[in-house]
Design a protein around this motif. Structure first.
Motif, short mmCIF file in Angstrom:
data_model
loop_
_atom_site.label_atom_id
_atom_site.label_comp_id
_atom_site.label_asym_id
_atom_site.label_seq_id
_atom_site.Cartn_x
_atom_site.Cartn_y
_atom_site.Cartn_z
N PHE A 136 9.58 2.62 6.50
CA PHE A 136 10.44 1.72 5.73
C PHE A 136 11.18 2.42 4.59
O PHE A 136 12.24 1.97 4.17
CB PHE A 136 9.62 0.57 5.12
CG PHE A 136 9.23 -0.50 6.09
CD1 PHE A 136 10.18 -1.35 6.65
CD2 PHE A 136 7.89 -0.69 6.44
CE1 PHE A 136 9.81 -2.37 7.52
CE2 PHE A 136 7.51 -1.70 7.31
CZ PHE A 136 8.48 -2.53 7.86
N PHE A 137 10.58 3.46 4.03
CA PHE A 137 11.09 4.04 2.79
C PHE A 137 11.17 5.56 2.86
O PHE A 137 10.45 6.20 3.61
CB PHE A 137 10.16 3.68 1.61
CG PHE A 137 9.99 2.22 1.40
CD1 PHE A 137 10.96 1.47 0.76
CD2 PHE A 137 8.85 1.57 1.87
CE1 PHE A 137 10.81 0.11 0.58
CE2 PHE A 137 8.68 0.20 1.70
CZ PHE A 137 9.67 -0.52 1.04
N SER A 138 12.04 6.09 2.01
CA SER A 138 12.08 7.53 1.77
C SER A 138 11.92 7.73 0.27
O SER A 138 11.67 6.77 -0.46
CB SER A 138 13.41 8.11 2.27
OG SER A 138 14.49 7.48 1.60
N GLY A 139 12.08 8.92 -0.19
CA GLY A 139 11.98 9.17 -1.62
C GLY A 139 10.55 9.09 -2.12
O GLY A 139 9.61 9.52 -1.45
N ALA A 141 8.68 6.36 -2.84
CA ALA A 141 7.85 5.20 -2.48
C ALA A 141 6.62 5.59 -1.67
O ALA A 141 5.50 5.16 -2.00
CB ALA A 141 8.67 4.14 -1.76
N PRO A 142 6.73 6.40 -0.59
CA PRO A 142 5.51 6.77 0.14
C PRO A 142 4.49 7.54 -0.72
O PRO A 142 3.28 7.33 -0.58
CB PRO A 142 6.02 7.63 1.29
CG PRO A 142 7.42 7.13 1.52
CD PRO A 142 7.93 6.83 0.13
N LYS A 143 4.98 8.37 -1.61
CA LYS A 143 4.07 9.11 -2.51
C LYS A 143 3.33 8.13 -3.41
O LYS A 143 2.13 8.28 -3.67
CB LYS A 143 4.84 10.11 -3.35
CG LYS A 143 5.43 11.26 -2.57
CD LYS A 143 6.25 12.14 -3.49
CE LYS A 143 7.06 13.13 -2.67
NZ LYS A 143 8.02 13.86 -3.50
N MET A 144 4.05 7.14 -3.92
CA MET A 144 3.44 6.14 -4.77
C MET A 144 2.40 5.34 -3.99
O MET A 144 1.31 5.07 -4.47
CB MET A 144 4.51 5.22 -5.37
CG MET A 144 4.00 4.27 -6.44
SD MET A 144 3.41 2.69 -5.81
CE MET A 144 4.89 1.99 -5.18
N VAL A 145 2.73 4.97 -2.75
CA VAL A 145 1.79 4.24 -1.89
C VAL A 145 0.51 5.06 -1.73
O VAL A 145 -0.60 4.54 -1.89
CB VAL A 145 2.42 3.91 -0.52
CG1 VAL A 145 1.35 3.45 0.49
CG2 VAL A 145 3.50 2.86 -0.66
N ASN A 146 0.65 6.34 -1.45
CA ASN A 146 -0.50 7.22 -1.28
C ASN A 146 -1.36 7.23 -2.54
O ASN A 146 -2.58 7.08 -2.48
CB ASN A 146 -0.05 8.63 -0.92
CG ASN A 146 -1.21 9.54 -0.57
OD1 ASN A 146 -2.13 9.14 0.13
ND2 ASN A 146 -1.15 10.76 -1.06
#
Length: 160
Positions: A136-139, A141-146
Motif C-alpha cells: 500500500f505504501f512507499s517511503g 510508512a513501512p518503516k514506521m509500521v515495523n
C-alpha cells in the motif's frame, strides 16, 4: 485419489496474507462508510469472494482464509478502543493516530489486534503486515509500521 492428492483444508500462507489484506480493506471501509463489521464482512463475502477466474489484483478475495478474515475484522472492531490506546502510546509524536492515512490506521489496528489477541507468532504477524504495508505504501510508512509493531510485540512479551 489418495490422501496426498486431496486438497488441503488447511489455509495456505497466501490465503492468510490475502485475508489480512482484505481485513485492512474491510476495516478501512468500516471507518469510511460507518458500516458495522458484520455488514462489511457480508459484503466482502458476497461480492468480493467470487468464482474461479477472479483475481486478487482485481479487488476480489477468491483465495482468502475467510475464517481469519472474519476474526480480524470482528476482533479489531470490538477491541478498537483498546487497540487505539496501545497505538497512541506507541506511535511517534509526528505520527498521531488521527492524522494517519486511514488505510495505514486500519493496517496498524489489524496488526495490533493480531499481536495482542492471537497465538500466531509475533514474527509472522510483523512480517505479514510489513508485506501488506509495502503493498500500500512507499517511503517511511513501512518503516514506521515495523517499528510500531516491534515495540507492541516487545511490550506484549513484557506484560503477558
Amino acid at each position: 485419489m489418495t490422501a496426498s492428492d486431496a486438497p488441503s483444508s488447511r489455509p495456505t500462507r497466501r490465503s492468510r496474507t490475502i485475508a489480512r489484506v482484505a481485513a485492512v480493506q474491510a476495516l478501512f471501509q468500516c471507518e469510511q462508510s460507518g458500516d458495522n463489521a458484520e455488514t462489511v464482512i457480508n459484503q466482502f463475502v458476497r461480492h468480493r469472494r467470487v468464482a474461479a477466474g477472479a483475481s486478487f489484483e482485481d479487488g476480489h478475495i477468491p483465495d482468502a482464509d475467510l475464517s481469519l478474515f472474519q476474526v480480524l475484522v470482528r476482533g479489531t472492531t470490538l477491541e478498537q478502543d483498546r487497540i487505539d490506546h496501545v497505538l497512541a502510546d506507541t506511535l511517534p509524536e509526528n505520527w498521531p493516530l488521527p492524522r494517519l492515512d486511514p488505510v495505514l490506521r486500519a493496517l496498524l489496528r489489524a496488526a495490533v489486534y493480531e499481536l495482542i489477541e492471537t497465538d500466531t507468532p509475533d514474527r509472522i504477524i510483523i512480517n505479514e503486515y510489513l508485506d501488506v504495508a509495502h503493498g500500500f505504501f512507499s517511503g517511511d510508512a513501512p518503516k514506521m509500521v515495523n517499528g510500531v509493531l516491534d515495540t507492541v510485540s516487545r511490550r506484549n512479551e513484557d506484560n503477558p
